[in-house]
Design a protein around this motif. Structure first.
Motif, short mmCIF file in Angstrom:
data_model
loop_
_atom_site.label_atom_id
_atom_site.label_comp_id
_atom_site.label_asym_id
_atom_site.label_seq_id
_atom_site.Cartn_x
_atom_site.Cartn_y
_atom_site.Cartn_z
N PRO A 127 2.01 -1.94 -4.38
CA PRO A 127 2.99 -0.94 -3.92
C PRO A 127 2.37 0.20 -3.13
N LEU A 128 1.05 0.40 -3.28
CA LEU A 128 0.40 1.50 -2.56
C LEU A 128 0.32 1.23 -1.06
N ALA A 129 0.59 -0.01 -0.67
CA ALA A 129 0.66 -0.32 0.77
C ALA A 129 1.70 0.56 1.45
N ILE B 182 10.05 3.55 -4.32
CA ILE B 182 9.25 2.32 -4.45
C ILE B 182 8.28 2.40 -5.63
N SER B 183 7.62 3.54 -5.79
CA SER B 183 6.54 3.63 -6.77
C SER B 183 7.02 3.70 -8.21
N ILE C 282 -0.19 8.57 -6.98
CA ILE C 282 -0.93 8.20 -5.76
C ILE C 282 0.00 8.23 -4.55
N MET C 283 1.18 7.63 -4.71
CA MET C 283 2.12 7.53 -3.60
C MET C 283 2.56 8.91 -3.11
N LEU C 284 2.97 9.77 -4.04
CA LEU C 284 3.43 11.10 -3.66
C LEU C 284 2.27 11.93 -3.12
N GLY C 285 1.09 11.76 -3.70
CA GLY C 285 -0.08 12.48 -3.21
C GLY C 285 -0.44 12.08 -1.79
N ILE D 228 0.55 4.99 -10.19
CA ILE D 228 1.15 4.63 -8.90
C ILE D 228 2.02 5.73 -8.31
N PRO D 229 2.97 6.33 -9.05
CA PRO D 229 3.79 7.40 -8.43
C PRO D 229 2.97 8.59 -7.97
#
Length: 525
Positions: free
Chosen positions: A293-295, A334-335, A374-377, A371-372
């Motif tokens: 998902p980090l893509a 997504i995350s 990393i994504m928001l960061g 995951i959330p």
């Protein structure tokens, strides 16, 4: 939704789809690779990979982000010749840098192995990666130039072909070199070089295809071109690219801290070096799933930098605010379900995809909750870079790295391998909070908590419950100890969870019909 925001959404979606395909290919690569070379071999492969991604982050993320920002700013002012000169000089500079990084990677391999107490056979994996920086640097320049023109297709296609070449060559070489696990891990690593060649070639072909149109556009420039020298471009690229590469390399830095600390901490606690490599291999396998998902997160960063830069150049505060909220919302939509889904189905997913790492279930359950953050960061990092505040994510990463390193030492020492994902959650949360507070202070950004966080969280929680009970119900019919039947149960639970999530997110207004209509309208444009 403004025209600029529509371009941003379209660009983010193109890159997201391509990045997802690329990550699926990467997962497809690591899953059979793990079965072929085992946990110990994956440990050899995983030790050097964070160092490689950190070294090349300047070309994978920083150069595209820097160049796209510079090109977008020049093009807004109609300075097409200057934009092209920046591209040409950056290409020359990055080829020199790529050669330098490759030489350092090859010559420094024995020093890294001694410093971090890795198995000696890890050297083949490090050498296999050594030539990659050259081609990654070339790809970075091409991608940045096209992204600066808000053309995401070349980046998207090159990502897919790059990973396809990596999968085919990496698996083929690993199979060829077995049963020597060290050589096989090195062959798998060399797949990155082959992938880099494929990606660079397709980008060069895209450039040749668009070259005539690019030069015709330059001829429309009425004012005289400003003097743009190699030295001036190299200086600007370095000043911007170094902080951008460090700030955007949060995932690489966290994984590197695991490579540097986890095995050494396990060994110092009395564990055999091979067993420690086995456990690190299991951690590496779980990161494969976390990275899927980090893509989308990297697609957000790639799209948001030139989009924010354009909004700043036009002094359009509303458009800038819209893009910041859209990036945050897109990332959490997504995350959050990805995190809860992986956590709820951790053991079944590991049993399905990595049967040799079934013990990795608890590691995946904890890792998923990073995951959330990393994504928001990553989204906030892209905003700050677009605003020109490139050193703030570096500061955030510095604080987060200290948190991660200290907790790695403490938690891995007391909890074993499970300490690594726990320390990662704390590190990523620190990084995200630091960046978010900086964005809020600089722009007055007000996050719509209900729309961006609460509604996706509710939908993801309902999805997680549905997936859990779906798997349990299927367990009354099928045998979870059978690989094939466990795969059916896992995929069935994932499918039910995905359907429930989409239904709930629409019912509670997390995504509206207006969102889809606007998106469709912009796609048609």
């Amino acid at each position: 939704m403004s025209k600029g925001t529509g371009k941003f959404v379209k660009g983010a979606l193109i890159l997201s789809v391509a990045a997802l395909i690329a990550k699926v290919l990467s997962a497809f690569f690591r899953i059979p690779l793990g079965s072929l070379i085992g946990n110990v071999g994956m440990g050899y492969y995983g030790y050097g990979y964070p160092i490689y991604t950190f070294l090349t982050s300047i070309a994978i993320v920083a150069i595209p982000a820097t160049l796209s920002k510079l090109v977008a700013e020049k093009r807004v002012m109609g300075q097409y010749k200057e934009a092209h000169l920046i591209f040409k000089h950056t290409m020359s500079f990055m080829i020199i840098l790529g050669l330098t990084l490759s030489a350092l990677f090859f010559l420094g391999a024995p020093l890294l192995i001694g410093a971090f107490k890795w198995e000696e056979q890890t050297i083949y994996s490090l050498w296999g990666l050594a030539l990659s920086p050259i081609f990654v640097c070339i790809m970075g320049v091409y991608r940045g130039y096209f992204q600066g023109m808000q053309n995401m297709a070349p980046t998207a296609i090159s990502q897919v072909l790059e990973n396809f070449g990596r999968v085919v060559a990496g698996l083929g070489l690993a199979y060829f070199f077995m049963p020597n696990v060290g050589y096989a891990a090195g062959g798998a690593s060399f797949g990155s070089v082959v992938g880099g060649v494929c990606g660079a070639l397709v980008l060069a072909l895209f450039y040749l295809k668009h070259k005539k149109a690019i030069y015709e556009e330059m001829d429309t420039q009425k004012q005289a071109a400003v003097s743009t020298t190699f030295k001036s471009v190299a200086k600007v690229v370095l000043v911007l690219a170094i902080p951008i590469s460090i700030g955007a390399a949060v995932n690489s830095v966290m994984n590197f801290l695991d490579s540097a600390i986890v095995t050494a901490r396990l060994v110092s606690g009395g564990m055999d070096q091979t067993i420690a490599a086995d456990l690190f291999g299991q951690l590496t396998n779980t990161l494969t799933l976390v990275n899927l998902p980090l893509a989308f997160g990297m697609a957000l960063v790639t799209s948001v930098v030139p989009a924010i830069a354009e909004a700043v150049a036009r002094k359009d505060h509303k458009e800038m605010q819209d893009k910041m909220e859209l990036g945050s919302r897109f990332g959490l939509l997504i995350s959050l379900p990805a995190a809860i889904g992986l956590a709820v189905l951790a053991e079944p997913v590991m049993g399905f995809l990595f049967p040799e790492s079934i013990q990795g279930g608890p590691i995946l359950r904890l890792s998923a909750f990073s995951i959330p953050f990393i994504m928001l960061g990553q989204a906030m990092t892209g905003v700050l870079q677009g605003l020109g505040k490139v050193w703030i994510p570096v500061q955030a990463l510095g604080v987060a790295a200290v948190v991660k390193a200290v907790l790695n030492i403490v938690l891995v020492g007391s909890l074993g391998i499970l300490g690594a994902p726990l320390s990662s959650i704390a590190g990523y949360a620190t990084f995200t909070l630091y960046n978010f507070l900086a964005v809020k202070k600089l722009t007055g950004f007000k996050l719509n908590t209900m729309l961006v966080i609460v509604k996706p969280l509710i939908a993801a929680a309902v999805m997680g419950i549905a997936a859990y009970f779906s798997y349990a119900l299927l367990g009354n019919i099928l045998d979870a100890t059978s690989k094939i039947q466990n795969a059916i149960m896992t995929l069935g639970a994932v499918g039910v969870g995905a359907i429930i999530y989409v239904i709930v997110i629409f019912l509670i207004g997390g995504i509206s019909k207006q969102d889809l209509q606007e998106l469709k309208k912009k796609k048609e444009n």
